[in-house]
Every structure is written in C-alpha cells, then in structure tokens.
Motif scaffolding. Sequence first.
Motif, mmCIF file in Angstrom:
data_model
loop_
_atom_site.group_PDB
_atom_site.id
_atom_site.type_symbol
_atom_site.label_atom_id
_atom_site.label_comp_id
_atom_site.label_asym_id
_atom_site.label_seq_id
_atom_site.Cartn_x
_atom_site.Cartn_y
_atom_site.Cartn_z
ATOM 1 N N TRP A 1 1.034 -3.914 2.074
ATOM 2 C CA TRP A 1 0.370 -2.261 2.212
ATOM 3 C C TRP A 1 -0.259 -3.269 3.502
ATOM 4 O O TRP A 1 -0.318 -4.376 3.876
ATOM 5 C CB TRP A 1 -0.095 -2.901 1.054
ATOM 6 C CG TRP A 1 -1.485 -3.913 1.227
ATOM 7 C CD1 TRP A 1 -2.560 -4.218 1.606
ATOM 8 C CD2 TRP A 1 -0.858 -5.005 -0.373
ATOM 9 N NE1 TRP A 1 -2.379 -6.013 0.943
ATOM 10 C CE2 TRP A 1 -1.687 -5.870 -0.092
ATOM 11 C CE3 TRP A 1 0.724 -5.257 -0.849
ATOM 12 C CZ2 TRP A 1 -1.218 -7.387 -0.720
ATOM 13 C CZ3 TRP A 1 0.424 -6.656 -1.264
ATOM 14 C CH2 TRP A 1 -0.372 -7.689 -1.699
ATOM 15 N N SER A 2 -1.244 -2.076 4.205
ATOM 16 C CA SER A 2 -1.207 -2.357 5.617
ATOM 17 C C SER A 2 -2.718 -2.282 5.484
ATOM 18 O O SER A 2 -3.447 -2.399 3.759
ATOM 19 C CB SER A 2 -1.016 -1.511 6.174
ATOM 20 O OG SER A 2 -1.714 0.321 5.607
ATOM 21 N N ALA A 3 -3.650 -2.921 6.588
ATOM 22 C CA ALA A 3 -5.157 -3.300 6.663
ATOM 23 C C ALA A 3 -5.915 -1.869 6.070
ATOM 24 O O ALA A 3 -6.848 -2.576 5.275
ATOM 25 C CB ALA A 3 -5.440 -3.691 7.343
ATOM 26 N N LEU A 4 -6.598 -0.742 6.994
ATOM 27 C CA LEU A 4 -6.888 -0.245 6.813
ATOM 28 C C LEU A 4 -7.489 0.399 6.058
ATOM 29 O O LEU A 4 -8.621 0.144 5.579
ATOM 30 C CB LEU A 4 -7.004 1.047 7.730
ATOM 31 C CG LEU A 4 -8.797 1.444 8.422
ATOM 32 C CD1 LEU A 4 -8.209 1.701 9.827
ATOM 33 C CD2 LEU A 4 -8.345 2.374 7.659
ATOM 34 N N LEU A 5 -6.384 1.149 4.662
ATOM 35 C CA LEU A 5 -6.967 1.809 3.870
ATOM 36 C C LEU A 5 -7.736 0.626 2.851
ATOM 37 O O LEU A 5 -8.770 0.942 1.764
ATOM 38 C CB LEU A 5 -5.900 2.540 3.147
ATOM 39 C CG LEU A 5 -5.667 3.391 3.779
ATOM 40 C CD1 LEU A 5 -4.186 4.255 2.937
ATOM 41 C CD2 LEU A 5 -6.917 4.257 3.070
ATOM 42 N N ALA B 1 -11.388 1.478 1.207
ATOM 43 C CA ALA B 1 -11.703 1.313 0.259
ATOM 44 C C ALA B 1 -12.663 0.612 -0.417
ATOM 45 O O ALA B 1 -13.683 0.846 -1.281
ATOM 46 C CB ALA B 1 -10.316 1.252 -0.669
ATOM 47 N N LYS B 2 -12.759 -0.457 0.224
ATOM 48 C CA LYS B 2 -13.507 -1.548 -0.241
ATOM 49 C C LYS B 2 -15.547 -1.120 0.034
ATOM 50 O O LYS B 2 -16.220 -1.438 -0.737
ATOM 51 C CB LYS B 2 -13.105 -3.495 0.529
ATOM 52 C CG LYS B 2 -14.186 -3.952 -0.038
ATOM 53 C CD LYS B 2 -13.643 -5.541 0.364
ATOM 54 C CE LYS B 2 -14.971 -6.593 0.391
ATOM 55 N NZ LYS B 2 -14.640 -8.131 0.418
ATOM 56 N N GLU B 3 -15.099 -0.247 1.326
ATOM 57 C CA GLU B 3 -16.490 -0.587 1.823
ATOM 58 C C GLU B 3 -16.769 0.908 1.260
ATOM 59 O O GLU B 3 -18.468 1.195 0.599
ATOM 60 C CB GLU B 3 -16.227 0.216 3.449
ATOM 61 C CG GLU B 3 -16.150 -1.432 3.839
ATOM 62 C CD GLU B 3 -17.090 -2.521 3.514
ATOM 63 O OE1 GLU B 3 -18.153 -2.463 3.423
ATOM 64 O OE2 GLU B 3 -16.193 -3.547 4.226
ATOM 65 N N GLU C 1 -1.520 6.365 -1.677
ATOM 66 C CA GLU C 1 -1.716 4.362 -1.276
ATOM 67 C C GLU C 1 -3.125 4.367 -1.492
ATOM 68 O O GLU C 1 -3.572 3.146 -1.248
ATOM 69 C CB GLU C 1 -1.535 4.964 0.636
ATOM 70 C CG GLU C 1 0.582 4.870 1.443
ATOM 71 C CD GLU C 1 0.874 4.503 2.053
ATOM 72 O OE1 GLU C 1 -0.732 3.800 3.038
ATOM 73 O OE2 GLU C 1 1.198 4.910 2.678
ATOM 74 N N LEU C 2 -4.029 5.291 -0.921
ATOM 75 C CA LEU C 2 -5.284 5.587 -2.053
ATOM 76 C C LEU C 2 -5.644 4.411 -2.971
ATOM 77 O O LEU C 2 -5.802 3.750 -3.098
ATOM 78 C CB LEU C 2 -5.807 6.284 -0.971
ATOM 79 C CG LEU C 2 -7.645 6.694 -1.602
ATOM 80 C CD1 LEU C 2 -8.323 5.143 -0.509
ATOM 81 C CD2 LEU C 2 -8.187 7.394 -1.121
ATOM 82 N N LEU C 3 -4.829 5.167 -3.442
ATOM 83 C CA LEU C 3 -5.501 4.704 -5.299
ATOM 84 C C LEU C 3 -5.134 3.310 -5.632
ATOM 85 O O LEU C 3 -5.178 2.463 -6.291
ATOM 86 C CB LEU C 3 -4.237 5.811 -6.081
ATOM 87 C CG LEU C 3 -4.334 7.073 -6.044
ATOM 88 C CD1 LEU C 3 -4.014 7.989 -7.149
ATOM 89 C CD2 LEU C 3 -6.069 6.943 -7.141
ATOM 90 N N ASP C 4 -3.077 3.127 -5.087
ATOM 91 C CA ASP C 4 -3.398 1.103 -5.192
ATOM 92 C C ASP C 4 -4.509 0.526 -4.110
ATOM 93 O O ASP C 4 -4.920 -0.505 -4.665
ATOM 94 C CB ASP C 4 -1.665 1.413 -4.201
ATOM 95 C CG ASP C 4 -1.203 -0.053 -4.107
ATOM 96 O OD1 ASP C 4 -0.632 -0.477 -5.423
ATOM 97 O OD2 ASP C 4 -1.479 -0.141 -2.970
ATOM 98 N N LYS D 1 -7.019 -0.041 -6.030
ATOM 99 C CA LYS D 1 -6.943 -1.313 -7.273
ATOM 100 C C LYS D 1 -6.894 -3.027 -6.460
ATOM 101 O O LYS D 1 -7.357 -3.555 -7.425
ATOM 102 C CB LYS D 1 -4.733 -0.790 -7.701
ATOM 103 C CG LYS D 1 -5.205 -0.336 -8.820
ATOM 104 C CD LYS D 1 -3.440 0.110 -8.621
ATOM 105 C CE LYS D 1 -3.241 1.057 -9.543
ATOM 106 N NZ LYS D 1 -2.210 2.487 -9.340
ATOM 107 N N ARG D 2 -6.759 -2.634 -5.229
ATOM 108 C CA ARG D 2 -6.893 -3.753 -4.742
ATOM 109 C C ARG D 2 -8.054 -4.107 -4.199
ATOM 110 O O ARG D 2 -8.941 -5.236 -3.753
ATOM 111 C CB ARG D 2 -6.019 -4.216 -3.251
ATOM 112 C CG ARG D 2 -4.794 -3.588 -3.694
ATOM 113 C CD ARG D 2 -3.720 -3.987 -2.534
ATOM 114 N NE ARG D 2 -1.995 -3.535 -2.923
ATOM 115 C CZ ARG D 2 -1.527 -3.958 -3.153
ATOM 116 N NH1 ARG D 2 -1.647 -5.254 -3.264
ATOM 117 N NH2 ARG D 2 -0.336 -3.666 -3.292
ATOM 118 N N ALA D 3 -9.436 -2.804 -3.852
ATOM 119 C CA ALA D 3 -10.703 -3.145 -3.828
ATOM 120 C C ALA D 3 -11.236 -3.927 -4.183
ATOM 121 O O ALA D 3 -11.447 -4.418 -5.341
ATOM 122 C CB ALA D 3 -11.220 -1.455 -3.063
#
Length: 340
Positions: A183-187, A191-193, A332-335, A338-340
């Motif tokens: 996975w890449s960095a920005l999303l 999502a965390k913010e 990608e956003l839903l994934d 899950k990481r946020a």
Amino acid sequence: MAPKIFVTGGTGYIGGSVLHTIVTTHPEYEVTALLRNVPDAFSSTYPKVRIVKGDYDSTDLLSEEASKADVVVHNGDSDHEPSLNAIIAGILRRPTPGFLLFLSGTGILADWADDTYLGKENPKIWSDIDDLDEERSLPDYALHRNTEKILHATAAEKGDKIKIAIMTPPDIYGKGLGLAKTWSALLPIFAKEVNALGGKVFKYGEGTNTRSWVHINDLMKVYMKVLEAAVAGGSNFGWNQEGVYYASTQEHTHISLAIAMGAILKKHGLINDATPVDVSLDQIDTMAKHPLFPKLGRYMFVANSRTRPHRAEKLFAYKGTEPGFLECLEEELLDAMKRA
C-alpha cells in the motif's frame, strides 16, 4: 552473459513492485536483492533471486554488490546519504561504466514551504525536460534535495564511469506487486487524520491545491523501459544531466479527493457527514507528525506538486493505461481505514 541487476528496498511498496516486475518480465536477468528481513514466501516466489542480508547502513556490502552489478536499482529511503554514497563508490570501482536507477520523488517539487499557494492551485507544472535547471536550483530544504545533489555532483564529475537515472514518481496508488508492503503512503495517513477529527474529511482554504498521481503498474512501465535501456548500454535514453524521469498520468485537487472520500466513507457507514470541514493551518501542522519533517502535514494536505512526464512521452509514447485514482479509491480507502 546475462545482465546483473542489484535491487535494494525489495520489500517496500515501490521496491517490491520493481523487484517483482524485473523478475517476471526478464527471468533471464541475474538479480540480487538486498533484504533486511526475508519474507516467508520470497525464495519460493523468486527462486532465482540471490539474497544478500543487510540494510541501508551495510555500506561495505552495498559497495561490493554495486561493483558487481551492471545496473543498480536503489529504492527505499530516498534521503539516506550513506547508502547512496556506498553504491556510487561501488559502481565507480567497476572496470566499465555502470548504471544507477535511484528512487526520488516529486516531493522535491512540492511548494509546502511557501505560503503563497497553500490550499490553492499553483499554476506551475514541472517538466522533466524543460525545468531541470530550475529543479537543480531548489533550496536545500526541498525533500530529497540532499541526495539529488550528490547524484548531480557525481554525474558532473564521474559521468564517464556512471550513468544515472533519477526516477521521480508523483503520489502513487494501486496495490503493490511485492510480498511485504503493498500500500502507498497518502491514503492511510489521510484516513488516520479523518479518524482523529472524529470522522470528518477536511480541507484547508479553497482545497484546490493539486497533486499528480500514477498507478503503480504504470510506474513500472517507466522503470522497465529505463532499466532495459540501461541493460542495452544506455540506448538513446537520458542519463546524468538528462537522467530525470517523471511518471504522472493524472492530477487531482485535495478538495476532489476529500469529497470523494467523504461520499465513500458515508456510504459504508464509517462517518456521518460527508461534507469536508475547514481546518486551520495550525491544525494541519499537528497532522502526520514526523520527527525528521515537522511540516509533513502541509506537504500531504495543502501543498501542490504537479508534473508532466515529457521525457517518457517523448522516448516511448508513455501514457497511463490503468484505471484512474478515483476509480480505485473505494477499495483502497476502505483498506486504508483498516490500517488507520
């Protein structure tokens, strides 16, 4: 004799994709990979790849392997000077000129340090043919400027013994092809913010600040063309003073991304209100905290970085063929959530 390729960063998002693409596209190449940790499936997936255990601080090992390779593809920490210096030293020990593909990024071009266009569209669009002198005069605080200065100096002084291509992708989307980070960095950071704001997508100012993007698969096309040119002895590609390769295929404003994210997150019941809220610059400065880059929030969310891949377009009619970023955003956003 088979070309010898030395790859670093083979478990990262970009580096893992590069390694996979090289091995699957050119199984005849002799590939060596520097790995700090070896994924469980690595040897079964890539049985012909020779593994050397080490990291970016293993400078003697990096020099030794670089001296034996026809082409070094250095991925990973784009600001790490010891690893770059070690690789250059190794290449310069070769009896014949060697090639280096170095991963940088269009973060070097981002206007995060200038208040003029924060949250607004900057009309400047950078070309990897027309704007190289301007890029090389950027201030030292620009991202990756420290390592690019080393590369420019090396090319000017030792250009007869080393041929350098600076790979300069924009923001990247799409699932990585490697065995570890995909996975890449920005999303994930965005999502965390969103979660930190209590389930609110956000913007600063107009939100029309604009970034270029590329799908990981399209970026791999640029990598393979440059790598194949290096294996062929350079071909008619640009190296050293002309060796800069952008890769963007599209661009999107922050507000368009925030609106699209809001709609997706509300659809899936992850937030209640899809409308982007306004945040202050002080709030932005509390986001995406990084000990080595205190203004990362400005870079991620309110800056512009717009590029056109004129060199690749000219050399091999490069254009994106993968689905656009907004088409891929939901999965990608839903994934990322899950990481946020």
